[in-house]
Design an enzyme around this catalytic site. Structure first.
Site, PDB file in Angstrom:
ATOM      1  N   CYS A  48      56.531  18.684   2.820  1.00  0.00           N
ATOM      2  CA  CYS A  48      56.820  17.366   3.375  1.00  0.00           C
ATOM      3  C   CYS A  48      57.207  17.526   4.841  1.00  0.00           C
ATOM      4  O   CYS A  48      58.102  18.304   5.160  1.00  0.00           O
ATOM      5  CB  CYS A  48      57.944  16.701   2.592  1.00  0.00           C
ATOM      6  SG  CYS A  48      58.457  15.113   3.294  1.00  0.00           S
ATOM      7  N   CYS A  51      61.100  16.315   5.178  1.00  0.00           N
ATOM      8  CA  CYS A  51      62.259  17.006   4.577  1.00  0.00           C
ATOM      9  C   CYS A  51      61.969  18.447   4.180  1.00  0.00           C
ATOM     10  O   CYS A  51      62.885  19.167   3.783  1.00  0.00           O
ATOM     11  CB  CYS A  51      62.768  16.232   3.356  1.00  0.00           C
ATOM     12  SG  CYS A  51      61.731  16.427   1.891  1.00  0.00           S
ATOM     13  N   CYS A  97      57.317  11.362  -1.578  1.00  0.00           N
ATOM     14  CA  CYS A  97      58.121  12.596  -1.675  1.00  0.00           C
ATOM     15  C   CYS A  97      59.379  12.314  -2.475  1.00  0.00           C
ATOM     16  O   CYS A  97      60.118  11.380  -2.181  1.00  0.00           O
ATOM     17  CB  CYS A  97      58.484  13.095  -0.283  1.00  0.00           C
ATOM     18  SG  CYS A  97      59.660  14.475  -0.339  1.00  0.00           S
ATOM     19  N   CYS A 100      62.828  12.822  -0.141  1.00  0.00           N
ATOM     20  CA  CYS A 100      63.220  11.939   0.966  1.00  0.00           C
ATOM     21  C   CYS A 100      62.591  10.557   0.881  1.00  0.00           C
ATOM     22  O   CYS A 100      62.788   9.742   1.779  1.00  0.00           O
ATOM     23  CB  CYS A 100      62.905  12.594   2.303  1.00  0.00           C
ATOM     24  SG  CYS A 100      61.146  12.684   2.694  1.00  0.00           S
ATOM     25  N   CYS A 120      45.258  11.439  -2.170  1.00  0.00           N
ATOM     26  CA  CYS A 120      44.692  11.265  -0.829  1.00  0.00           C
ATOM     27  C   CYS A 120      45.873  11.156   0.127  1.00  0.00           C
ATOM     28  O   CYS A 120      46.584  10.154   0.149  1.00  0.00           O
ATOM     29  CB  CYS A 120      43.849   9.996  -0.835  1.00  0.00           C
ATOM     30  SG  CYS A 120      43.026   9.685   0.724  1.00  0.00           S
TER      31      CYS A 120
END
Ligand code: FE
Length: 149
Positions: A48, A51, A97, A100, A120
């Site tokens: 990510c 984060c 995510c 976060c 995607c």
């Protein structure tokens, strides 16, 4: 369990680039074929960008020809969650995510066998880390991935 990261928009604006903020916090999308990873196939893990949580790995990346990096599932099902909403009879599933709550992209059910899913994802929401040659590939548990109805 994943420890959550909660920040205000103001804090996120300081951490993220303008494009990352637009995609990850305002649920925007980068233009197809413009991101760093749609045509990127090195061995490693995609974290990510907000984060640092490991989200996807090269083992589950495939060439979707859509202009966005595409995966048939996350590296760990506890790291990415989805939310499905229906607007005007059209259903879309968002990939988020888990640590976060940043928007990553969308999930479609036209992916390759065996999951049948296509995550995607916006390149700008990811940060790639190459795997060193002596580092084992992550164990990918196919049964862990989300099955869409
Ligand atoms: Fe995150």
């Amino acid at each position: 369990m994943v420890n959550r990261v909660i920040k205000s928009d103001e804090e996120w604006r300081r951490i993220l680039t303008e494009e990352q903020f637009y995609v990850m916090r305002l649920k925007g999308a980068e233009r197809a074929y413009t991101g760093a990873y749609w045509n990127h196939f090195e061995d490693g893990v995609y974290h990510c960008a907000a984060c640092g949580l490991p989200l996807f790995s090269s083992e589950r990346k495939f060439a979707s020809q859509t202009g966005w990096p595409s995966f048939d599932g996350p590296v760990n099902s506890a790291h990415v969650y989805t939310e499905t909403e229906s607007v005007g009879g059209k259903t879309s599933t968002e990939a988020i995510c888990h640590r976060c709550s940043s928007h990553l992209g969308h999930v479609f059910n036209d992916g390759p066998h065996p999951s049948g899913l296509r995550y995607c994802i916006n390149s700008v929401a990811l940060k790639f880390e190459r795997r060193s040659t002596n580092e084992p590939a992550p164990v990918v548990n196919q049964s862990e991935c989300l099955i869409m109805e």
